[in-house]
Design a protein around this motif. Structure first.
Motif, PDB file in Angstrom:
ATOM      1  N   LEU A   1      79.237 -29.671 -49.959  1.00 31.36           N
ATOM      2  CA  LEU A   1      79.151 -28.316 -49.395  1.00 31.36           C
ATOM      3  C   LEU A   1      79.581 -27.228 -50.378  1.00 31.36           C
ATOM      4  N   ASP A   2      80.120 -27.615 -51.515  1.00 27.70           N
ATOM      5  CA  ASP A   2      80.674 -26.650 -52.469  1.00 27.70           C
ATOM      6  C   ASP A   2      79.558 -26.049 -53.324  1.00 27.70           C
ATOM      7  N   HIS A   3      78.940 -25.014 -52.799  1.00 28.98           N
ATOM      8  CA  HIS A   3      77.856 -24.323 -53.505  1.00 28.98           C
ATOM      9  C   HIS A   3      77.889 -22.856 -53.093  1.00 28.98           C
ATOM     10  N   PRO A   4      77.664 -21.944 -54.030  1.00 29.19           N
ATOM     11  CA  PRO A   4      77.765 -20.501 -53.692  1.00 29.19           C
ATOM     12  C   PRO A   4      76.766 -20.030 -52.640  1.00 29.19           C
ATOM     13  N   ASN A   5      75.683 -20.763 -52.435  1.00 31.12           N
ATOM     14  CA  ASN A   5      74.705 -20.362 -51.415  1.00 31.12           C
ATOM     15  C   ASN A   5      75.000 -20.968 -50.043  1.00 31.12           C
ATOM     16  N   ILE A   6      76.139 -21.650 -49.911  1.00 29.04           N
ATOM     17  CA  ILE A   6      76.499 -22.273 -48.639  1.00 29.04           C
ATOM     18  C   ILE A   6      77.764 -21.619 -48.088  1.00 29.04           C
ATOM     19  N   THR A   7      77.700 -21.215 -46.827  1.00 28.86           N
ATOM     20  CA  THR A   7      78.906 -20.797 -46.104  1.00 28.86           C
ATOM     21  C   THR A   7      79.088 -21.752 -44.924  1.00 28.86           C
ATOM     22  N   VAL A   8      80.330 -22.105 -44.640  1.00 25.34           N
ATOM     23  CA  VAL A   8      80.653 -23.043 -43.562  1.00 25.34           C
ATOM     24  C   VAL A   8      81.566 -22.338 -42.569  1.00 25.34           C
ATOM     25  N   GLU A   9      81.204 -22.404 -41.298  1.00 29.16           N
ATOM     26  CA  GLU A   9      82.010 -21.817 -40.228  1.00 29.16           C
ATOM     27  C   GLU A   9      82.352 -22.916 -39.222  1.00 29.16           C
ATOM     28  N   LEU A  10      83.654 -23.217 -39.116  1.00 27.87           N
ATOM     29  CA  LEU A  10      84.119 -24.262 -38.212  1.00 27.87           C
ATOM     30  C   LEU A  10      84.551 -23.671 -36.883  1.00 27.87           C
TER      31      LEU A  10
END
Length: 381
Positions: free
Chosen positions: A203-212
């Motif tokens: 998941l560590d990529h600048p084009n990915i955001t993660v919302e838990l």
């Protein structure tokens, strides 16, 4: 494009990573407060044991590309699953192998003798087995069936083996040698630091955001060019046609000072033992040393609406309802259903990753050609 991926487990992470690398903006949401779905692992604060919070996940595959993929994000250590079973007052080796057969029948047979012996045990009057029980009786005979399969299966599936299809048992091998490695696959292992860091790295990529701790709401679709849904298929449609059937697991966690059972997995084949197995988590990382131990007793039951679904039931009633949901999904534009829950299929981790990679490739090709992405890359049928 703006992509919404619902679920931060393997499917969402792998698809998201590939699309992010291709330049798309990926928003990944998950209702839980952690990534990884049921693969989530964490260290027990007291003992230091790496705990598979939702039950053990053992990575095994013949897919070399998938094996290289996971090893790009973490270090895998050699691990082979060697299961034991307590039944009828004794401990045996699983899957059923030459040691199991000789011990159970108090024999000293060689492979050829054991093959002939089991052939004599088999019920040859069953020429076209349709149910789990018929397949077992035709395959191994009544004694081994009742010791290792019948009670365990009744507990795991909550119904008689006469109600289950024969195909379930075809995944369980019998070996006429002393090989007790549970899986046949070429590549087998465990991530050195557990699955959570591996998925974090994916998941560590600048084009990915993660919302838990974030639930999907219909208005989110307005801001997305496409949705990849790895939640429950019927859940996307708010269960409007009814709920698909699942089995769920309850874990009774306990600790022990020392080595509780001497192995990672101990099955309990007797019907009067309420749990299906005990897992001792420090044995899933044999390269580590821990004095203390964390164990789970596993209990299987029908999933209620508030439960975590584990195993799709896929019997006659569920398959009829599944067809209706497939039709709904195929009429829903700009949504692709993926993963174990999204396609209502039991998937091992390697198959989940393979299908996620293939799904991302199809999406990129479809976008390039100006086409429409299907609701399913792999049919749930």
């Amino acid at each position: 494009m703006h992509i919404l991926l619902v679920g931060a487990g393997l499917s969402g992470a792998v698809i998201g990573r590939k699309l992010a690398e291709a330049g798309h903006t990926c928003r990944i949401i998950d209702a839980r407060d952690h990534i990884g779905g049921n693969c989530y692992t964490e260290r027990d604060a007291e003992s230091g044991v790496m705990v598979h919070v939702y039950g053990p996940h053992i990575f095994h595959t013949d897919d070399e590309e998938v094996w290289r993929y996971v090893n790009d994000f973490t270090q895998f250590m050699p691990y082979q699953n060697r299961v034991k079973s307590t039944t009828q007052g004794a401990v045996y080796s699983l899957p059923v192998n030459l040691l199991t057969i000789n011990q159970f029948f108090d024999k000293t047979m060689n492979p050829a003798e054991a093959k002939d012996f089991i052939a004599d045990q088999a019920d040859t009057s069953i020429t076209d087995p349709q149910t789990f029980e018929e397949q077992a009786l035709r395959f191994v005979g009544r004694d081994l069936y009742e010791a290792f399969f019948k009670g365990y299966t009744e507990k795991q599936w909550g119904c008689s083996p006469t109600e289950l299809p024969a195909s379930i048992l075809k995944r369980l091998p019998v070996r006429f040698n002393y090989d007790d490695n549970y899986f046949f696959h070429k590549f087998q292992g465990m991530p050195r630091e557990g699955y959570t860091p591996m998925i974090e790295a994916i998941l560590d990529h600048p084009n990915i955001t993660v919302e838990l701790s974030t639930l999907f709401t219909p208005d989110m679709a307005a801001n997305a060019d496409h949705i990849f849904w790895s939640g429950a298929l019927d859940g996307y449609f708010d269960y409007r046609l009814g709920r698909l059937g699942y089995r769920t697991l309850d874990f009774e966690r306990f600790t022990y000072d020392g080595d509780y059972q001497g192995c990672a997995v101990m099955n309990y084949g007797d019907r009067d033992v309420p749990f299906t197995r005990i897992t001792e988590h420090k044995h899933f990382a044999p390269w580590e040393n821990h004095e203390g131990s964390v164990c789970y007793r596993e209990f299987s039951r029908s999933a209620e609406p508030e439960d975590i679904p584990y195993y799709p039931i896929r019997l006659v009633e569920e398959k009829a309802l599944l067809e209706e949901y497939i039709s709904l999904a195929e009429e829903t534009p700009a949504v692709t259903f993926v993963g174990r829950l999204g396609t209502y299929r039991y998937l091992d981790m390697d198959v989940t990753i393979r299908e996620a990679l293939d799904t991302a490739d199809m999406f990129l090709g479809t976008v390039e050609q100006g086409g429409m992405m299907p609701a399913f890359v792999k049919s749930p049928r």
